[in-house]
Design a protein around this motif. Structure first.
Motif, PDB file in Angstrom:
ATOM      1  N   GLN A 136      -0.491   4.770  10.764  1.00  0.00           N
ATOM      2  CA  GLN A 136       0.652   3.859  10.145  1.00  0.00           C
ATOM      3  C   GLN A 136       0.200   2.491  10.076  1.00  0.00           C
ATOM      4  OE1 GLN A 136       4.343   4.890  11.924  1.00  0.00           O
ATOM      5  NE2 GLN A 136       4.899   6.342  10.262  1.00  0.00           N
ATOM      6  N   SER A 137      -0.435   2.069  11.455  1.00  0.00           N
ATOM      7  CA  SER A 137      -0.893   0.535  11.377  1.00  0.00           C
ATOM      8  C   SER A 137      -1.993   0.539  10.419  1.00  0.00           C
ATOM      9  CB  SER A 137      -1.413   0.351  13.068  1.00  0.00           C
ATOM     10  OG  SER A 137      -0.071   0.286  13.899  1.00  0.00           O
ATOM     11  N   LEU A 138      -3.040   1.388  10.716  1.00  0.00           N
ATOM     12  CA  LEU A 138      -4.096   1.254   9.516  1.00  0.00           C
ATOM     13  C   LEU A 138      -3.649   1.236   8.236  1.00  0.00           C
ATOM     14  CD1 LEU A 138      -6.610   3.535  11.675  1.00  0.00           C
ATOM     15  CD2 LEU A 138      -6.899   1.246  10.991  1.00  0.00           C
ATOM     16  N   GLU A 139      -2.771   2.037   7.923  1.00  0.00           N
ATOM     17  CA  GLU A 139      -2.312   2.229   6.518  1.00  0.00           C
ATOM     18  C   GLU A 139      -1.506   0.837   6.182  1.00  0.00           C
ATOM     19  OE1 GLU A 139      -0.108   5.986   6.234  1.00  0.00           O
ATOM     20  OE2 GLU A 139      -2.137   6.897   5.796  1.00  0.00           O
ATOM     21  N   MET A 140      -1.202   0.177   7.025  1.00  0.00           N
ATOM     22  CA  MET A 140      -0.583  -1.384   6.794  1.00  0.00           C
ATOM     23  C   MET A 140      -1.643  -2.139   6.302  1.00  0.00           C
ATOM     24  SD  MET A 140       2.717  -1.217   7.301  1.00  0.00           S
ATOM     25  CE  MET A 140       3.565  -2.530   7.922  1.00  0.00           C
ATOM     26  N   LEU A 141      -2.642  -2.202   6.716  1.00  0.00           N
ATOM     27  CA  LEU A 141      -3.901  -2.817   6.328  1.00  0.00           C
ATOM     28  C   LEU A 141      -4.721  -2.395   5.171  1.00  0.00           C
ATOM     29  CD1 LEU A 141      -5.355  -3.632  10.085  1.00  0.00           C
ATOM     30  CD2 LEU A 141      -4.023  -5.015   8.556  1.00  0.00           C
ATOM     31  N   ILE A 142      -5.125  -1.028   5.219  1.00  0.00           N
ATOM     32  CA  ILE A 142      -6.224  -0.667   4.175  1.00  0.00           C
ATOM     33  C   ILE A 142      -5.440   0.357   2.865  1.00  0.00           C
ATOM     34  CG2 ILE A 142      -7.930  -0.787   5.613  1.00  0.00           C
ATOM     35  CD1 ILE A 142      -8.172   2.261   5.665  1.00  0.00           C
ATOM     36  N   GLY A 143      -4.084   0.354   3.237  1.00  0.00           N
ATOM     37  CA  GLY A 143      -3.353   1.389   2.115  1.00  0.00           C
ATOM     38  C   GLY A 143      -3.148   2.640   2.668  1.00  0.00           C
ATOM     39  N   PRO A 144      -2.445   3.442   2.054  1.00  0.00           N
ATOM     40  CA  PRO A 144      -1.692   3.180   0.794  1.00  0.00           C
ATOM     41  C   PRO A 144      -0.085   2.475   1.280  1.00  0.00           C
ATOM     42  CG  PRO A 144      -1.588   5.456   1.270  1.00  0.00           C
ATOM     43  CD  PRO A 144      -2.274   4.611   2.461  1.00  0.00           C
ATOM     44  N   CYS A 145       0.230   2.201   2.224  1.00  0.00           N
ATOM     45  CA  CYS A 145       1.631   1.921   2.552  1.00  0.00           C
ATOM     46  C   CYS A 145       1.659   0.521   1.892  1.00  0.00           C
ATOM     47  CB  CYS A 145       1.482   1.421   4.308  1.00  0.00           C
ATOM     48  SG  CYS A 145       3.185   0.918   4.772  1.00  0.00           S
ATOM     49  N   GLU A 146       2.885   0.317   0.878  1.00  0.00           N
ATOM     50  CA  GLU A 146       3.137  -0.590   0.066  1.00  0.00           C
ATOM     51  C   GLU A 146       3.698  -1.750   0.828  1.00  0.00           C
ATOM     52  OE1 GLU A 146       2.435  -0.780  -3.084  1.00  0.00           O
ATOM     53  OE2 GLU A 146       1.828   1.101  -3.061  1.00  0.00           O
ATOM     54  N   GLU A 147       4.464  -1.682   1.973  1.00  0.00           N
ATOM     55  CA  GLU A 147       5.134  -2.984   2.647  1.00  0.00           C
ATOM     56  C   GLU A 147       3.920  -3.460   3.890  1.00  0.00           C
ATOM     57  OE1 GLU A 147       6.284   1.011   4.571  1.00  0.00           O
ATOM     58  OE2 GLU A 147       6.445   0.071   2.712  1.00  0.00           O
ATOM     59  N   GLY A 148       2.606  -3.305   3.540  1.00  0.00           N
ATOM     60  CA  GLY A 148       1.789  -3.620   4.425  1.00  0.00           C
ATOM     61  C   GLY A 148       1.192  -5.119   4.426  1.00  0.00           C
ATOM     62  N   ASP A 149       0.311  -5.360   5.126  1.00  0.00           N
ATOM     63  CA  ASP A 149      -0.155  -6.810   5.257  1.00  0.00           C
ATOM     64  C   ASP A 149      -0.914  -7.232   4.031  1.00  0.00           C
ATOM     65  OD1 ASP A 149      -1.910  -9.032   5.720  1.00  0.00           O
ATOM     66  OD2 ASP A 149      -1.882  -8.729   7.841  1.00  0.00           O
ATOM     67  N   GLN A 150       0.006  -7.755   3.048  1.00  0.00           N
ATOM     68  CA  GLN A 150      -0.627  -8.278   1.616  1.00  0.00           C
ATOM     69  C   GLN A 150      -1.910  -9.216   1.916  1.00  0.00           C
ATOM     70  OE1 GLN A 150       0.498  -6.423  -0.769  1.00  0.00           O
ATOM     71  NE2 GLN A 150       1.669  -5.373   0.715  1.00  0.00           N
TER      72      GLN A 150
END
Length: 123
Positions: free
Chosen positions: A79-93
């Motif tokens: 989840q932490s990686l997906e916050m950075l590189i996707g696909p998590c929408e609420e990630g680090d923009q």
């Protein structure tokens, strides 16, 4: 879980290497390998990559512990990686904007990204 995370860390190292390579091309002539390392770790131009570097360090440190990684821990890393590189929408923009722009600048980076995404999907 440990085997999957070890594979992921190898893929992340390749991804990180490709990001540094492209970002170094943007930066320009960096001089010696020591000067390059100092730029990567200290210069504001490369600062955004420290989020990925720090997460990679956390995974490596956890893998160095004697106890096996639990599925919940592996999922948290995913989840932490997906916050950075996707696909998590609420990630680090901010990170994501730079990262996504760089995906257009090198086929090696796209390949490394694909490898990481495949491994994340298996966790």
């Amino acid at each position: 879980m440990n085997t999957q995370l070890h594979q992921l860390t190898r893929a992340l190292r390749d991804l990180h290497k490709q990001l540094i390579h492209i970002e170094s091309q943007y930066f320009g002539n960096v001089g010696s390998p020591l000067e390059h390392l100092q730029l990567i770790t200290n210069h504001p131009h490369f600062a955004w990559l420290q989020k990925l570097s720090g997460l990679m360090t956390q995974i490596d440190e956890r893998l160095d512990e004697k106890e096996p990684v639990t599925p919940a821990e592996a999922k948290a890393f995913r989840q932490s990686l997906e916050m950075l590189i996707g696909p998590c929408e609420e990630g680090d923009q901010e990170f994501r904007a730079k990262y996504n722009a760089m995906l257009h600048d090198g086929p090696e980076l796209v390949m490394a990204h694909g490898a990481v995404r495949r491994l994340l999907a298996a966790i």
